[in-house]
Enzyme design. Structure first.
Site, short mmCIF file in Angstrom:
data_model
loop_
_atom_site.label_atom_id
_atom_site.label_comp_id
_atom_site.label_asym_id
_atom_site.label_seq_id
_atom_site.Cartn_x
_atom_site.Cartn_y
_atom_site.Cartn_z
N ARG A 158 24.83 32.95 30.08
CA ARG A 158 25.03 34.16 30.86
C ARG A 158 24.35 35.10 30.09
O ARG A 158 24.35 35.12 28.97
CB ARG A 158 26.48 34.45 30.93
CG ARG A 158 26.97 34.19 32.37
CD ARG A 158 28.56 34.45 32.39
NE ARG A 158 28.85 35.88 31.87
CZ ARG A 158 30.18 36.08 31.91
NH1 ARG A 158 30.91 35.09 32.33
NH2 ARG A 158 30.62 37.23 31.49
N LYS B 169 39.99 32.96 29.54
CA LYS B 169 40.50 33.32 30.74
C LYS B 169 40.05 32.30 31.73
O LYS B 169 41.04 31.57 32.70
CB LYS B 169 40.39 34.57 31.07
CG LYS B 169 41.19 35.72 30.46
CD LYS B 169 41.00 37.07 31.10
CE LYS B 169 39.53 37.55 31.36
NZ LYS B 169 38.75 37.99 30.20
N ARG C 47 31.19 44.66 24.87
CA ARG C 47 32.20 44.20 25.82
C ARG C 47 33.77 44.28 25.20
O ARG C 47 34.78 44.64 25.77
CB ARG C 47 31.96 42.69 26.33
CG ARG C 47 30.91 42.94 27.43
CD ARG C 47 30.37 41.44 27.52
NE ARG C 47 31.19 40.47 28.11
CZ ARG C 47 31.05 39.12 27.94
NH1 ARG C 47 29.46 39.02 27.48
NH2 ARG C 47 31.71 38.34 28.43
P1 ADP Z 1 34.34 38.38 30.55
O1 ADP Z 1 35.83 38.31 30.84
O2 ADP Z 1 33.72 37.27 29.62
O3 ADP Z 1 33.86 39.65 30.13
P2 ADP Z 1 33.55 38.50 33.48
O4 ADP Z 1 32.66 37.58 34.33
O5 ADP Z 1 35.01 38.60 33.73
O6 ADP Z 1 33.35 38.20 31.87
O7 ADP Z 1 33.05 39.90 33.63
C1 ADP Z 1 31.54 40.11 33.19
C2 ADP Z 1 31.12 41.64 33.29
O8 ADP Z 1 31.39 42.06 34.96
C3 ADP Z 1 32.00 42.67 32.77
O9 ADP Z 1 31.50 42.79 31.35
C4 ADP Z 1 31.95 43.80 33.65
O10 ADP Z 1 30.56 44.63 33.48
C5 ADP Z 1 31.87 43.39 34.96
N1 ADP Z 1 33.28 43.32 35.53
C6 ADP Z 1 33.77 42.23 35.74
N2 ADP Z 1 35.41 42.55 36.06
C7 ADP Z 1 35.36 43.84 36.29
C8 ADP Z 1 36.50 44.88 36.48
N3 ADP Z 1 37.66 44.61 36.93
N4 ADP Z 1 36.00 46.12 36.12
C9 ADP Z 1 34.94 46.64 36.05
N5 ADP Z 1 33.82 45.52 35.49
C10 ADP Z 1 33.99 44.45 35.72
#
Ligand code: ADP
Length: 212
Positions: free
Chosen positions: A156, A13, A167
């Protein structure tokens, strides 16, 4: 163009989002990045949030929805935006519909076995935020230094096998159902995302241009 990019962690993404945003001149809104910048930048603050993210759990809908509603009021979102990592739950999707319905949802589909390798090998530049796979950095002998800007390469905290497993479970339980939600609205664009990044980008551009 108001877009959502939907896909499991490690589906690419972030990479595709950056390219789509450049091509269509819209801001890239990553709720994960916003969360890290605004709420997780100090390990002494927001301990509960740190815990949740470190264990692969989602953070509360209200916190994310509030961040998003503030962000899309900013001037650069006037002509559209792309959400990366949002919405991730049914409640977030319903909230976004009430705030500002999107035009299309691009879903990146990747087989699960590829995902583990992609995320556990992911490295990020602490300066410019560019993502790499460790194998690409090793190949050019630059495991610690960003080839683009010279910044320090980091991993990360939530990119470790246990957290990644959780996740992916959370994605299957809470986010995957949004595929049906947006399909029912006739907004879903499905893209196979297990090929070369540039081929995937080309396919996404082609499908998005058909919309305009
Ligand atoms: P990835 O898509 O690789 O899981 P992100 O950077 O999008 O990584 O998200 C990292 C973490 O941030 C998620 O595992 C979650 O804990 C939190 N997070 C991000 N976006 C959201 C969301 N829309 N709702 C709830 N938690 C979120």
């Amino acid at each position: 163009m108001k877009l959502v990019l939907l896909g499991a962690p490690g589906s690419g993404k972030g990479t595709q989002a950056a390219r789509i945003c450049e091509e269509f001149s819209i801001p890239h809104i990553s709720t994960g990045a916003m969360l890290r910048e605004q709420h997780l930048n100090n390990p002494e603050h927001n301990k509960e949030l740190h815990e949740r993210v470190a264990h692969g759990e989602l953070v509360p809908d209200e916190l994310i929805n509030e961040m998003v509603s503030e962000r899309i009021r900013e001037a650069d979102c006037k002509n559209g935006f792309l959400f990366d990592g949002y919405p991730r739950t049914n409640a977030q999707a319903v909230y976004l519909d009430s705030l500002c319905p999107v035009d299309a949802v691009v879903r990146l589909e990747v087989p699960m076995d590829l995902i583990m390798d992609r995320i556990c090998g992911r490295r990020v530049c602490s300066e410019c935020g560019e993502n790499y796979h460790i194998s690409a950095l090793t190949a050019i002998g630059s495991e610690d230094t960003c080839p683009k800007c010279g910044g320090r390469i980091t991993t990360r905290k939530d990119d470790n096998p246990d957290t990644v497993k959780r996740r992916l479970e959370v994605y299957a339980e809470q986010t995957q159902p949004l595929v049906g939600y947006y399909a029912a609205q006739g907004k879903l664009i499905e893209v196979a995302a297990d090929g070369r990044p540039e081929d995937i980008t080309r396919e996404i551009f082609k499908l998005l241009r058909e919309l305009t």
